[in-house]
Design a protein around this motif. Structure first.
Motif, mmCIF file in Angstrom:
data_model
loop_
_atom_site.group_PDB
_atom_site.id
_atom_site.type_symbol
_atom_site.label_atom_id
_atom_site.label_comp_id
_atom_site.label_asym_id
_atom_site.label_seq_id
_atom_site.Cartn_x
_atom_site.Cartn_y
_atom_site.Cartn_z
ATOM 1 N N GLY A 1 -79.817 3.592 121.139
ATOM 2 C CA GLY A 1 -80.065 2.506 122.086
ATOM 3 C C GLY A 1 -78.770 1.921 122.618
ATOM 4 O O GLY A 1 -78.643 1.625 123.816
ATOM 5 N N ALA A 2 -77.771 1.759 121.731
ATOM 6 C CA ALA A 2 -76.464 1.259 122.167
ATOM 7 C C ALA A 2 -75.795 2.244 123.119
ATOM 8 O O ALA A 2 -75.138 1.839 124.090
ATOM 9 C CB ALA A 2 -75.571 1.017 120.952
ATOM 10 N N LEU A 3 -75.943 3.526 122.858
ATOM 11 C CA LEU A 3 -75.362 4.553 123.726
ATOM 12 C C LEU A 3 -75.952 4.479 125.133
ATOM 13 O O LEU A 3 -75.220 4.543 126.130
ATOM 14 C CB LEU A 3 -75.607 5.933 123.119
ATOM 15 C CG LEU A 3 -75.199 7.137 123.952
ATOM 16 C CD1 LEU A 3 -73.703 7.119 124.260
ATOM 17 C CD2 LEU A 3 -75.592 8.437 123.240
ATOM 18 N N ALA B 1 -59.704 2.482 122.873
ATOM 19 C CA ALA B 1 -60.268 1.457 123.754
ATOM 20 C C ALA B 1 -59.225 0.821 124.655
ATOM 21 O O ALA B 1 -59.579 0.184 125.651
ATOM 22 C CB ALA B 1 -60.958 0.373 122.920
ATOM 23 N N ASN B 2 -57.927 0.956 124.330
ATOM 24 C CA ASN B 2 -56.884 0.371 125.178
ATOM 25 C C ASN B 2 -56.967 0.883 126.604
ATOM 26 O O ASN B 2 -56.720 0.160 127.562
ATOM 27 C CB ASN B 2 -55.495 0.681 124.594
ATOM 28 C CG ASN B 2 -55.085 -0.295 123.513
ATOM 29 O OD1 ASN B 2 -55.444 -1.471 123.551
ATOM 30 N ND2 ASN B 2 -54.341 0.191 122.521
ATOM 31 N N LEU C 1 -66.347 3.942 123.876
ATOM 32 C CA LEU C 1 -67.582 3.552 123.198
ATOM 33 C C LEU C 1 -68.675 4.604 123.376
ATOM 34 O O LEU C 1 -69.477 4.836 122.460
ATOM 35 C CB LEU C 1 -68.062 2.193 123.715
ATOM 36 C CG LEU C 1 -67.218 0.990 123.303
ATOM 37 C CD1 LEU C 1 -67.633 -0.254 124.079
ATOM 38 C CD2 LEU C 1 -67.337 0.737 121.801
ATOM 39 N N THR C 2 -68.725 5.233 124.531
ATOM 40 C CA THR C 2 -69.739 6.262 124.782
ATOM 41 C C THR C 2 -69.627 7.399 123.769
ATOM 42 O O THR C 2 -70.614 7.796 123.133
ATOM 43 C CB THR C 2 -69.597 6.826 126.212
ATOM 44 O OG1 THR C 2 -69.803 5.769 127.163
ATOM 45 C CG2 THR C 2 -70.610 7.928 126.463
ATOM 46 N N TRP C 3 -68.424 7.910 123.587
ATOM 47 C CA TRP C 3 -68.234 9.023 122.660
ATOM 48 C C TRP C 3 -68.392 8.574 121.208
ATOM 49 O O TRP C 3 -68.932 9.329 120.374
ATOM 50 C CB TRP C 3 -66.858 9.655 122.873
ATOM 51 C CG TRP C 3 -66.772 10.429 124.156
ATOM 52 C CD1 TRP C 3 -66.111 10.080 125.291
ATOM 53 C CD2 TRP C 3 -67.406 11.682 124.436
ATOM 54 N NE1 TRP C 3 -66.276 11.027 126.270
ATOM 55 C CE2 TRP C 3 -67.073 12.035 125.771
ATOM 56 C CE3 TRP C 3 -68.216 12.540 123.703
ATOM 57 C CZ2 TRP C 3 -67.526 13.203 126.364
ATOM 58 C CZ3 TRP C 3 -68.672 13.711 124.298
ATOM 59 C CH2 TRP C 3 -68.323 14.032 125.610
ATOM 60 N N ALA D 1 -65.002 1.960 114.243
ATOM 61 C CA ALA D 1 -64.184 2.414 115.365
ATOM 62 C C ALA D 1 -64.619 1.765 116.675
ATOM 63 O O ALA D 1 -63.822 1.634 117.610
ATOM 64 C CB ALA D 1 -64.268 3.939 115.487
ATOM 65 N N ASN D 2 -65.870 1.320 116.753
ATOM 66 C CA ASN D 2 -66.354 0.708 117.995
ATOM 67 C C ASN D 2 -66.063 -0.782 118.090
ATOM 68 O O ASN D 2 -66.227 -1.385 119.146
ATOM 69 C CB ASN D 2 -67.864 0.946 118.156
ATOM 70 C CG ASN D 2 -68.668 0.454 116.958
ATOM 71 O OD1 ASN D 2 -68.302 -0.502 116.300
ATOM 72 N ND2 ASN D 2 -69.783 1.122 116.688
ATOM 73 N N VAL D 3 -65.607 -1.407 116.993
ATOM 74 C CA VAL D 3 -65.423 -2.866 116.972
ATOM 75 C C VAL D 3 -64.371 -3.340 117.977
ATOM 76 O O VAL D 3 -64.637 -4.243 118.784
ATOM 77 C CB VAL D 3 -65.092 -3.352 115.554
ATOM 78 C CG1 VAL D 3 -64.695 -4.835 115.559
ATOM 79 C CG2 VAL D 3 -66.289 -3.150 114.630
#
Length: 397
Positions: free
Chosen positions: A371-373, A260-261, A268-270, A305-307
């Protein structure tokens, strides 16, 4: 990383233990209090709702308090809440105790995230947030399995007594390691706080957080029951499996922060795509001990991992669209995390009570993650559309 970050990590460890240890204790608590499994699952939902509504409101109300005294007061409230849980004699009293602990949780992470980001250079902010949230992941690696073992051996109340002691250690860590001259953003006015909720861009990210993080909890809330009733593991083996799950979470948290850096939306997409696929896969592998273990390891890796990316993304957007209320936006994202947990646990309870049963909880959770994707892809499109406008305005200035 600055030494002060370790103080935040210690407190996050204590808070993470009390939040997630109930997952391993859910069958034990249900049997002891003579309640159904879905009703026991509401213990998770009530805690999450306490964070959801407590985080933004209490963060706004405590905006004028210096950061270090505020964090010390929050840990004191945390100790009281877990002490009450250890002494609770009924379901209702336990719910009240959990809500008190949740109030401390919400404000701590909303304020702590901005402190962590400000302690390091800009290009390491996601890693700093990941470092603080590492306390949560280490809690799942060690605190949750150990707390589950304590609860199965000495009773679930002993687990909350041990967590209260962890709170005392965290209180001492903040007092000793955190500097007194922490940067404090000016308190946001009521109008500015409401404008955060009126920002369509931020609302999209809050929804991404709730759906992406909450999707896992449809199954994770009832993971101990799935492992025992669907996969066929003995209750004594659940603690060991939770250790593996927690190790995978810890690795995923660090990797997710590094990804995410660079570009949080791309990362986030992947991550959401992979998370949805693994949740669907778990629906089929849960019936086999040999297949369930590697699937759980992959799911653990993706669960947290998405946090860092979600928290960094909302802080970045808030600094662009609502710069006077970054703390409030951060608090609302913490609220979104826990709204997702509450909704996930509640939906999971409905699935368990329905004809679908425990085995359907993973693929139902995958629907939320999809839905988040979709929202992540949409937000990325909006970012690309707004970039030329912002560049033109900068050149004109």
């Amino acid at each position: 990383m600055p030494l002060a970050l370790f103080a935040l990590t210690i407190a996050a460890y204590a808070i993470g233990t009390t939040e997630f240890v109930i997952v391993g204790l859910l069958p034990t608590v249900a049997n002891d209090l003579h309640i159904t499994l879905p009703l026991a699952g509401l213990i998770v939902s009530v805690y999450a709702l306490g964070v959801t509504f407590g985080a933004p409101i209490l963060t706004a109300l405590t905006g004028r308090i210096e950061r270090k005294p505020l964090l010390l007061g929050l840990m004191a409230l945390f100790i009281v809440g877990n002490g009450m849980a250890a002494l609770s004699t009924g379901y209702e009293f336990l719910l009240v105790a959990r809500v008190l602990s949740a109030f401390a949780h919400g404000v701590f992470f909303s304020v702590g995230s901005t402190i962590a980001a400000d302690l390091v250079p800009e290009n390491r902010r996601a890693s700093a947030i990941a470092m603080m949230f590492m306390g949560l992941t280490v809690a799942i690696v060690t605190g949750v399995p150990l707390g589950t073992l304590i609860g199965q051996t000495f009773g679930w109340r002993a687990t909350f007594a041990a967590v209260a002691i962890l709170g005392v250690i965290a209180f001492a860590g903040i007092a000793l390691l955190l500097p007194s001259n922490l940067k404090k953003a000016p308190p946001a006015g009521i109008g500015e706080q409401l404008r955060v909720l009126g920002s369509g861009r931020l609302l999209i990210v809050f929804a991404m957080t709730a759906l992406g993080y909450g999707g896992t909890f449809v199954a994770f809330t009832f993971l101990a029951s799935i492992l025992q009733d669907v996969t066929g593991f003995a209750a004594s083996a659940v603690s060991l499996i939770l250790v593996l799950y927690g190790i995978a979470i810890a690795i995923g948290n660090v990797v997710g922060g590094r990804l995410a850096n660079g570009n949080p939306v791309k990362a986030l997409t992947w991550l959401f795509l992979a998370q949805a696929i693994v949740l669907v896969l778990f629906s089929f592998t849960a019936v086999s001990p040999w297949l369930a273990i590697p699937t759980l390891a992959a799911l653990g890796f993706l669960s947290f991992a998405n946090v860092p990316g979600l928290q960094l993304y909302v802080v970045q957007l808030a600094r662009e669209v609502r710069p006077a209320a970054v703390d409030v936006a951060s608090a609302l994202n913490i609220a979104a995390f826990n709204l997702g947990i509450a909704a996930g646990a509640w939906i999971g309870g409905l699935v368990v009570e329905s004809s679908l049963g425990l085995g359907a909880t993973p693929w139902v959770g995958a629907i939320l993650v999809v839905g988040a994707l979709v929202l992540t892809l949409w937000s990325g499109v909006l970012d690309r559309r707004s970039a030329p406008v912002a560049q033109s305005a900068s050149c004109a200035a």
